[in-house]
Scaffold this active site. Structure first.
Site, mmCIF file in Angstrom:
data_model
loop_
_atom_site.group_PDB
_atom_site.id
_atom_site.type_symbol
_atom_site.label_atom_id
_atom_site.label_comp_id
_atom_site.label_asym_id
_atom_site.label_seq_id
_atom_site.Cartn_x
_atom_site.Cartn_y
_atom_site.Cartn_z
ATOM 1 C CB CYS A 2 -0.943 0.092 1.191
ATOM 2 S SG CYS A 2 -2.131 -1.232 1.263
ATOM 3 N NE ARG A 27 4.706 1.672 0.309
ATOM 4 C CZ ARG A 27 5.476 1.718 1.384
ATOM 5 N NH1 ARG A 27 6.674 2.236 1.304
ATOM 6 N NH2 ARG A 27 5.053 1.246 2.527
ATOM 7 C CD1 TRP A 75 0.535 -6.080 -2.706
ATOM 8 C CD2 TRP A 75 -0.176 -6.935 -0.765
ATOM 9 N NE1 TRP A 75 1.001 -7.371 -2.617
ATOM 10 C CE2 TRP A 75 0.586 -7.920 -1.441
ATOM 11 C CE3 TRP A 75 -0.738 -7.260 0.479
ATOM 12 C CZ2 TRP A 75 0.804 -9.193 -0.919
ATOM 13 C CZ3 TRP A 75 -0.512 -8.529 0.990
ATOM 14 C CH2 TRP A 75 0.240 -9.481 0.300
ATOM 15 C CG ASN A 101 0.163 0.660 4.565
ATOM 16 O OD1 ASN A 101 -0.099 -0.538 4.534
ATOM 17 N ND2 ASN A 101 1.394 1.134 4.506
ATOM 18 N N GLY A 102 -2.369 -1.008 6.332
ATOM 19 C CA GLY A 102 -2.279 -1.801 7.561
ATOM 20 C C GLY A 102 -3.494 -2.693 7.695
ATOM 21 C CD GLU A 484 19.262 -12.748 -2.740
ATOM 22 O OE1 GLU A 484 18.442 -13.250 -1.956
ATOM 23 O OE2 GLU A 484 19.086 -11.657 -3.299
ATOM 24 C CE LYS A 488 16.804 -10.626 -5.622
ATOM 25 N NZ LYS A 488 16.691 -10.998 -4.302
ATOM 26 C CD GLU A 491 12.344 -11.606 -5.117
ATOM 27 O OE1 GLU A 491 11.426 -11.207 -4.399
ATOM 28 O OE2 GLU A 491 13.533 -11.311 -4.889
ATOM 29 C CG HIS A 507 22.445 -35.984 3.614
ATOM 30 N ND1 HIS A 507 22.782 -37.154 4.258
ATOM 31 C CD2 HIS A 507 23.561 -35.210 3.649
ATOM 32 C CE1 HIS A 507 24.043 -37.081 4.678
ATOM 33 N NE2 HIS A 507 24.533 -35.907 4.313
ATOM 34 C CE LYS A 609 12.773 -2.640 -2.343
ATOM 35 N NZ LYS A 609 13.735 -3.691 -2.729
HETATM 36 O O1 M6R Z 1 12.848 -4.520 3.676
HETATM 37 P P1 M6R Z 1 13.326 -5.840 4.206
HETATM 38 O O2 M6R Z 1 14.784 -6.031 3.950
HETATM 39 O O3 M6R Z 1 12.970 -6.071 5.628
HETATM 40 O O4 M6R Z 1 12.554 -6.917 3.342
HETATM 41 C C1 M6R Z 1 12.688 -8.291 3.601
HETATM 42 C C2 M6R Z 1 12.131 -9.118 2.468
HETATM 43 O O5 M6R Z 1 10.755 -8.862 2.311
HETATM 44 C C3 M6R Z 1 12.854 -8.845 1.137
HETATM 45 O O6 M6R Z 1 14.220 -9.066 1.242
HETATM 46 C C4 M6R Z 1 12.279 -9.731 0.016
HETATM 47 O O7 M6R Z 1 12.602 -11.069 0.251
HETATM 48 C C5 M6R Z 1 12.797 -9.251 -1.347
HETATM 49 N N1 M6R Z 1 11.715 -9.186 -2.284
HETATM 50 C C6 M6R Z 1 13.836 -10.129 -1.915
HETATM 51 O O8 M6R Z 1 14.270 -9.740 -3.177
#
Ligand code: M6R
Length: 614
Positions: A2, A27, A75, A101-102, A484, A488, A491, A507, A609
């Protein structure tokens, strides 16, 4: 999650508000709307989908260009992402408009109470309940700001609310509990937004709001009180980046731009961290050296990519300081009765500084009297504000939902913290610390040289665009890099991707290996230990079973030549620092592959975000 914008001043509010919403698109959202107070009425436009849909609606049915305005990107949490659930929401009769927002946790009880008064909802949202309550209080003769304070005292949960009253064409009122909200202070105009990006083209002067505060915004004044109406303390600050940082600068995606900004982001995060004698000085630490010497355990708490930065931190911190270090997902932490106390240092890592899971975890840790140190990229955000100490990363604004420069600068901050603790506790000699700092200072150039020679990775993304599944393997600090790399790809490219610790392969995961399955393997530098040898033999095991191996290894490592179907060369760095270079090709690979698939790289589906709900 949001985005909120409010504006009062001489410009056309509808343009300022929609322009601000556009800057908050990153966001994550699924509908957008705007409300304008003009000529004693509230005019509303809202639409499901992207802001382009709202633009079209506004082109067909323009809103007045005078008056003040509020806007929102939603959102969805309560109710589907459709036109009627989109914000702003109106009170019965249309006198008050509100965005939120919330999550209002007691909305069912409040909705039943309103129903008993004959007020029925037109949407499925928790937000409309607040709009109706606020309308009820205002209609009864209470001024908007007093009404907002009264309503907030009745709400539970997390909320940022912004409201306007058609009978008061000079005032925007907002309230904040947990979800982010900043004030932009202009000359004869003022702004409200979830993030400074929304108003950075108009002003770089901002005010950080605290918890449980209400702000009254007029074109020539900003008044902040508590929910009880007492004057509240606020922190004004100057935003140290400008509009160009919030624009794509010729790149097709913010993410790609941010990947290319990494040499500078890493260098900026290292800047000014030592004195003339080479001793580390972390000004923002704010925990005394005596207290740091008492620490007997470190717990790192974070989510997503930031959690992976924490996994790397564990290897470095334990190696350099000999303090036991646990790493935990913030969403799990407080639900398992964790053992933390006054001698525990809790380190939270968050790019946004607003992640609800992380915020709740640090509140829990502080209740147990643990000291909390935040590693954060966003000045003025909630997590550093509620922590005992902070190390700011200096990545600049990260707009792409997928974290890139945010991650690398978090790694740098973790290394700085580890070295600083080692210095304070005497677990490393001064010249060893200096040598590691000197090596860290070579990293920006190393990343730049990787990026200058990235074409093979782009070609690989073209080749693998139709793959249904990709695996990533690593060992030691290469393991979080593998995780990581897989995140990537999930997502951004929406394909199945998994990261595994290479030693775990036999394993279970080795059963997944089949002919031509792409497997990326992060190979540790050739050192004195057996790590390198072990990973090379892991590659042999998967290759023997048909995997197509993409091997990331340092530039003069020829032991991998025979086992690599594709070789990606990494600059030579020491083992603990290798994530700073090994992650970069994986970021580029995911960005390019998603782009080739025609995905929205900056705003992947379903993601936000800044995840401001638990
Ligand atoms: O703002 P933050 O670092 O707390 O966010 C944590 C995760 O939501 C963030 O790293 C998320 O996994 C990203 N989309 C990864 O690319």
């Amino acid at each position: 999650m949001c985005g909120i914008v409010g504006y009062v001043g001489p410009q056309a509010a509808v343009d300022v508000v929609v322009g601000g919403l556009r800057r908050l698109e990153y966001r994550g959202y699924d509908s957008a709307g705007v409300a304008i107070v003009s000529d004693g009425r509230i005019e509303l436009a809202k639409k499901a989908g992207k802001i382009a849909n709202l633009d079209k609606l506004l082109a067909d049915h323009p809103l007045p260009t005078d008056g003040l305005g509020i806007g929102h990107t939603r959102w969805a949490t309560h109710g589907a992402p459709n036109d009627s659930n989109a914000h702003p929401h109106l009170s019965r009769g249309g006198r008050v408009a509100l965005v939120h927002n919330g999550i209002v946790e007691n909305f069912v009880e409040l909705r039943d109470e309103l129903a008993a008064d004959g007020i029925t909802m037109v949407s499925e949202t928790d937000t409309e309940v607040v709009a109706q309550l606020l309308g009820q209080v205002v209609e009864a003769g209470t001024e908007l700001a007093d009404a907002m304070r009264a309503v907030c005292r009745r709400l539970t949960g997390a909320f940022t609310l912004v409201a306007v009253d058609s009978h008061n064409p000079e005032l925007v009122v907002a309230a904040r509990r947990n979800s982010p909200l900043v004030v932009g202070v202009g000359d004869g105009e003022n702004f409200l937004a979830s993030d400074v990006a929304a108003f950075i083209e108009h002003t770089r002067e901002a005010i950080e709001l605290g918890q449980n505060q209400v702000v009254e915004l007029r074109s020539d004044s900003v008044r902040v009180t508590t929910f009880d109406g007492a004057p509240a303390e606020v922190r004004p600050y100057h935003v140290d980046w400008d509009l160009s940082a919030a624009e794509k600068d010729g790149f097709d995606w913010f993410m790609r731009k941010e990947i290319y900004e990494q040499p500078k982001a890493v260098a900026d995060t290292l800047l000014g961290r030592h004195d003339s004698k080479g001793a580390l000085t972390l000004d923002e630490i704010r925990i005394s050296e005596a207290e740091l010497r008492q620490i007997d355990k470190i717990v790192v708490i974070a989510c997503g990519t930031s959690f992976y930065a924490g996994l790397v931190a564990k290897y470095a911190i334990e190696h350099w300081t000999r303090i036991p270090c646990e790493v935990e997902l913030a969403s799990e932490f407080r639900y398992r009765d964790p053992i933390v106390g006054p001698s525990t240092l809790v380190v939270t890592i968050s790019q946004s500084g607003e992640t609800a899971d992380t915020l709740m975890a640090i509140r829990h840790a502080r209740e147990q009297r643990a000291k909390v140190l935040a590693i954060c990229n966003t000045n003025g955000s909630t997590i550093p504000r509620e922590s005992d100490a902070v190390i700011y990363t200096h990545a600049g604004p990260e707009v792409g939902v997928a974290s890139t420069k945010g991650f690398l600068t978090q790694l740098v901050a973790c290394y700085l913290l580890g070295l600083y603790l080692a210095q304070v506790r005497g677990t490393k000699f001064g010249d060893e610390i200096k040598a590691t700092m000197a090596e860290l200072e070579t990293i920006p150039a190393a990343i730049q040289s990787l990026l200058d020679n990235i074409q093979p990775v782009l070609d690989l993304a073209a080749e693998f665009a139709d793959q249904p599944s990709v695996l990533f393997l690593g060992r030691h600090v290469g393991y979080p890099v593998a995780l990581e790399g897989a995140l990537k790809l999930k997502e951004l490219a929406y394909i199945h991707a998994e990261g595994f610790a290479a030693g775990e392969l036999k394993h279970g995961p080795i059963a997944l290996i089949e002919d031509q399955l792409p497997v990326f393997v992060v190979v540790p530098p050739k050192g004195r230990d057996m790590l390198h040898e072990k990973v090379v033999s892991n590659i042999q095991e998967i290759r023997a079973r048909g995997a197509r191996t993409v091997v990331l290894a340092e530039e003069d490592d020829h032991e991998v030549d025979a086992v690599a179907d594709v070789l990606i060369r990494l600059p030579k760095v020491s083992t603990l620092l290798q994530p700073l270079v090994a992650t970069v090709p994986l970021q580029v690979f995911a960005c390019e592959l998603a782009s080739r698939k025609g995905h929205d790289v900056d705003q992947p589906r379903n993601l936000a975000k800044s995840v401001t709900v638990e």
